[in-house]
Design a protein around this motif. Structure first.
Motif, PDB file in Angstrom:
ATOM      1  N   THR A  21       0.906  -1.122  -0.011  1.00  0.00           N
ATOM      2  CA  THR A  21       0.006  -0.053   0.012  1.00  0.00           C
ATOM      3  C   THR A  21       0.843   1.492   0.133  1.00  0.00           C
ATOM      4  O   THR A  21       0.569   2.085  -0.725  1.00  0.00           O
ATOM      5  N   ALA A  22       1.900   1.446   0.835  1.00  0.00           N
ATOM      6  CA  ALA A  22       2.884   2.512   1.139  1.00  0.00           C
ATOM      7  C   ALA A  22       3.548   2.530  -0.394  1.00  0.00           C
ATOM      8  O   ALA A  22       3.757   3.870  -0.860  1.00  0.00           O
ATOM      9  N   ARG A  23       3.863   1.696  -1.064  1.00  0.00           N
ATOM     10  CA  ARG A  23       4.468   1.484  -2.327  1.00  0.00           C
ATOM     11  C   ARG A  23       3.438   2.399  -3.296  1.00  0.00           C
ATOM     12  O   ARG A  23       4.033   3.305  -4.128  1.00  0.00           O
ATOM     13  N   PRO A  41      11.132   7.306   0.850  1.00  0.00           N
ATOM     14  CA  PRO A  41      11.003   8.756   0.576  1.00  0.00           C
ATOM     15  C   PRO A  41       9.979   9.567   1.208  1.00  0.00           C
ATOM     16  O   PRO A  41       9.943  10.654   1.505  1.00  0.00           O
ATOM     17  N   LEU A  42       8.917   8.917   1.781  1.00  0.00           N
ATOM     18  CA  LEU A  42       7.810   9.754   2.459  1.00  0.00           C
ATOM     19  C   LEU A  42       8.410  10.117   3.900  1.00  0.00           C
ATOM     20  O   LEU A  42       8.203  11.177   4.215  1.00  0.00           O
ATOM     21  N   VAL A  59      11.586  10.981   4.213  1.00  0.00           N
ATOM     22  CA  VAL A  59      12.363  12.362   3.777  1.00  0.00           C
ATOM     23  C   VAL A  59      11.516  13.209   3.675  1.00  0.00           C
ATOM     24  O   VAL A  59      11.980  14.482   4.176  1.00  0.00           O
ATOM     25  N   ARG A  60      10.330  13.321   2.881  1.00  0.00           N
ATOM     26  CA  ARG A  60       9.382  14.523   2.541  1.00  0.00           C
ATOM     27  C   ARG A  60       9.128  14.632   4.165  1.00  0.00           C
ATOM     28  O   ARG A  60       9.105  16.104   4.224  1.00  0.00           O
ATOM     29  N   ALA A  61       8.824  13.797   5.002  1.00  0.00           N
ATOM     30  CA  ALA A  61       8.224  14.448   6.180  1.00  0.00           C
ATOM     31  C   ALA A  61       9.345  15.024   7.018  1.00  0.00           C
ATOM     32  O   ALA A  61       9.027  16.037   7.906  1.00  0.00           O
ATOM     33  N   GLU A  62      10.862  14.733   6.922  1.00  0.00           N
ATOM     34  CA  GLU A  62      11.691  15.284   7.541  1.00  0.00           C
ATOM     35  C   GLU A  62      11.870  16.596   7.130  1.00  0.00           C
ATOM     36  O   GLU A  62      12.264  17.576   7.906  1.00  0.00           O
ATOM     37  N   LEU A  63      11.813  16.791   5.682  1.00  0.00           N
ATOM     38  CA  LEU A  63      11.829  18.234   5.206  1.00  0.00           C
ATOM     39  C   LEU A  63      10.767  19.142   5.626  1.00  0.00           C
ATOM     40  O   LEU A  63      11.180  20.251   5.933  1.00  0.00           O
ATOM     41  N   ARG A  64       9.455  18.720   5.660  1.00  0.00           N
ATOM     42  CA  ARG A  64       8.363  19.521   6.222  1.00  0.00           C
ATOM     43  C   ARG A  64       8.622  19.826   7.484  1.00  0.00           C
ATOM     44  O   ARG A  64       8.561  21.132   7.967  1.00  0.00           O
TER      45      ARG A  64
END
Length: 444
Positions: free
Chosen positions: A290-292, A361-362, A364-369
C-alpha cells in the motif's frame, strides 16, 4: 637364572639361627600370600569363566604358574623342615651338623621333580630351563626369588581381571538400564528405528553395549590399560573408551528425546506463536505494498523497491506442522517447528525492512516538512515572520513539499535556500530605519 656356586665357608651357629629365622619368616609370608591368592575372588571367577582372547592365554599360563608355585612351596617347606630338624638335634651343633646346614641353607639343596616342574615349563618358559630334565635343583634363596616372580605375575593377572570385572560390567548394566528407559520414552513419542535418526542411534548403542559386555566378561584383559612405569600387580586402569563413547551418544539421544517431549508439551503454543509471526509478516508486506502505491503517486523521480508477496511456502509448512500435531508425530514436528520458528522470524524481519525501504521517500519528505516548519517557528520567535523575502522562500518550499508528486531533490534545495535566508537574516545587524532584507542587501 643359573645354578648358584658353592655354598662358601661353613656357617657358625649364630649364622645358621639367623638364616633359619629369616627363611621361616619368608616361608610364613609366602604361605599367607599363596592362601590369599587361592581365595582371591578374581581367581575364582577366572576358574569358572568361559574365557577368550588374551585372557584365556594368560590364564592358562597363570594356572600353570600357580601350580608350580605350590610345588616350589612344598619343596621349600620340606627343605626348611629338614634344616630345622638338623639344628634341633643338639643345642650346640657339631661341625658336621653345621656343614650339612650350610649346604642346605646356601647350596642347591632343593630338588624339584622334572615331571612337576615340566608341567609348567610351557607356560612359564623364562622360569625354568631344560624342561626335559628329570629334576631341577635350587638353593633356598633362588627358590624364594622364583616363587616371588611367579606370584607377582599370577597376582597381576588375577588382580587385573578382577579390576576390569569389578568396574566395567556394573557400569555397562547401569547404562543399559538407562538405555531401556530412554527406548521406552522414545517409543512413546514415535522415535523408532528406521523412522528417526535417534531411534537408529538407540538400536546401535544397544548392540554395542551387548557386545561390549560379552567381550568384557570373556576377555577382561583386553580392556586394561597398563600404567606406564608401574611394576606393581594391577598397575593400571580399565579401558572405558568404548563405554564412554556410548554413554555420550546415549546422552545426546536423551537430550533429543527431551526436546521432542518439550515439543509435545508446548506444540500448540508454539504453533499459535508461529501463526502470529507469519500473520504480522503478511500484514507488514500488505502495508508495504500500500505504501509503495502511495509513494509512486506522491513522490516524483524516485526508485521504489518492489514488494514481494506473502510467504506461501512457510504457510504450507505451517499447515504440515499442524497436521503432524494432530497425528502425534512429535519426532517429525520437533525439527520442523525449530526450522519454521527461525524462518518466520526472518520473514517478519524481511517484511519490516521492505516496509522501511518503501516508505523511505515519505520519511524524507516528512523530515523536510518538519525542518521547514521548525525554521519558520524560529524566525517567528525573533520577530521576523513578516519579512517578505523569507515569506517568498517559505511559500516556494511549502508548495513543493505539499504538492503531488513531490520532487524531493528540488524540494530539498528549496528548504535549504529558506534555511540559508533565515540564517542570514538572524545573524545580520539590526537597522530599525531600514526595510527588510532586500533593502539591506541594496545598501550593501
Amino acid at each position: 637364572m643359573g645354578v648358584t656356586g658353592p655354598p662358601g665357608p661353613v656357617m657358625d651357629r649364630d649364622e645358621v639361627d639367623r638364616a633359619l629365622a629369616r627363611l621361616g619368616a619368608e616361608h610364613e609370608a609366602i604361605e599367607t600370600s599363596l592362601l590369599a591368592l587361592q581365595d582371591h575372588a578374581g581367581r575364582r571367577l577366572l576358574e569358572g569363566a568361559e574365557l577368550t582372547g588374551v585372557t584365556k592365554e594368560r590364564w592358562a599360563s597363570a594356572e600353570a604358574s600357580i601350580t608350580l608355585l605350590w610345588t616350589y612351596f612344598d619343596a621349600y617347606t620340606d627343605a626348611l623342615r629338614g634344616a630345622r630338624d638338623i639344628r634341633s638335634r643338639r643345642r650346640w651343633s657339631s661341625r658336621e651338623d653345621l656343614a650339612e646346614l650350610t649346604e642346605l641353607l646356601r647350596g642347591e639343596s632343593v630338588t624339584v621333580a622334572g615331571s612337576a616342574a615340566g608341567t609348567a615349563a610351557t607356560a612359564e618358559a623364562p622360569t625354568l630351563h631344560g624342561a626335559g630334565r628329570l629334576s631341577h635343583s635350587f638353593s633356598l634363596t633362588t627358590l624364594v626369588d622364583r616363587m616371588n616372580e611367579l606370584y607377582a605375575s599370577s597376582l597381576d593377572m588375577v588382580v587385573t581381571a578382577d579390576a576390569v570385572w569389578s568396574a566395567l560390567p556394573a557400569r555397562i548394566d547401569l547404562l543399559a538400564a538407562e538405555l531401556q528407559r530412554t527406548r521406552r520414552l522414545a517409543h512413546s513419542v514415535g522415535v523408532r528405528p528406521g523412522e528417526h535418526p535417534a531411534g537408529d542411534d538407540l538400536e546401535r548403542i544397544t548392540h554395542t553395549l551387548t557386545s561390549l559386555r560379552e567381550q568384557v566378561v570373556s576377555d577382561p584383559l583386553a580392556f586394561w590399560v597398563r600404567a606406564q612405569g608401574s611394576s606393581a600387580p594391577g598397575g593400571g586402569r580399565p579401558d572405558t573408551t568404548v563405554y564412554d563413547r556410548e554413554a555420550r551418544a546415549l546422552e545426546d539421544v536423551r537430550r533429543e528425546i527431551e526436546a521432542v517431549l518439550t515439543v509435545r508439551q508446548d506444540a500448540e503454543q508454539r504453533l499459535v506463536k508461529l501463526r502470529d509471526v507469519l500473520s504480522r509478516a503478511d500484514r507488514t508486506l500488505a502495508e508495504a505494498r500500500t505504501a509503495r502505491g502511495e509513494v509512486l503517486a506522491k513522490i516524483a523521480a524516485t526508485e521504489v523497491p518492489v514488494v514481494s508477496g506473502p510467504p506461501t511456502v512457510l504457510h504450507e509448512q505451517l499447515a504440515t506442522a499442524a497436521e503432524y500435531r494432530r497425528h502425534a508425530q512429535w519426532h517429525r514436528l520437533s525439527p520442523l517447528l525449530e526450522s519454521l520458528e527461525q524462518k518466520a522470524e526472518d520473514e517478519l524481519l524481511r517484511a519490516r525492512e521492505s516496509l522501511t525501504a518503501v516508505t523511505q521517500p515519505l520519511a524524507v519528505r516528512a523530515e523536510l516538512r518538519g525542518r521547514l516548519d521548525a525554521y519558520k517557528a524560529k524566525v517567528a520567535r525573533h520577530g521576523l515572520a513578516e519579512d517578505p523575502f523569507l515569506i517568498e522562500r517559505y511559500d516556494a518550499a511549502r508548495r513543493m513539499l505539499w504538492s503531488a508528486p513531490c520532487d524531493l531533490r528540488v524540494a530539498g534545495q528549496a528548504v535549504l535556500r529558506y534555511q540559508q535566508a533565515a540564517a542570514e537574516l538572524l545573524t545580520a545587524p539590526r537597522v530599525p530605519e531600514q526595510g527588510g532584507l532586500e533593502d539591506r542587501r541594496g545598501e550593501q
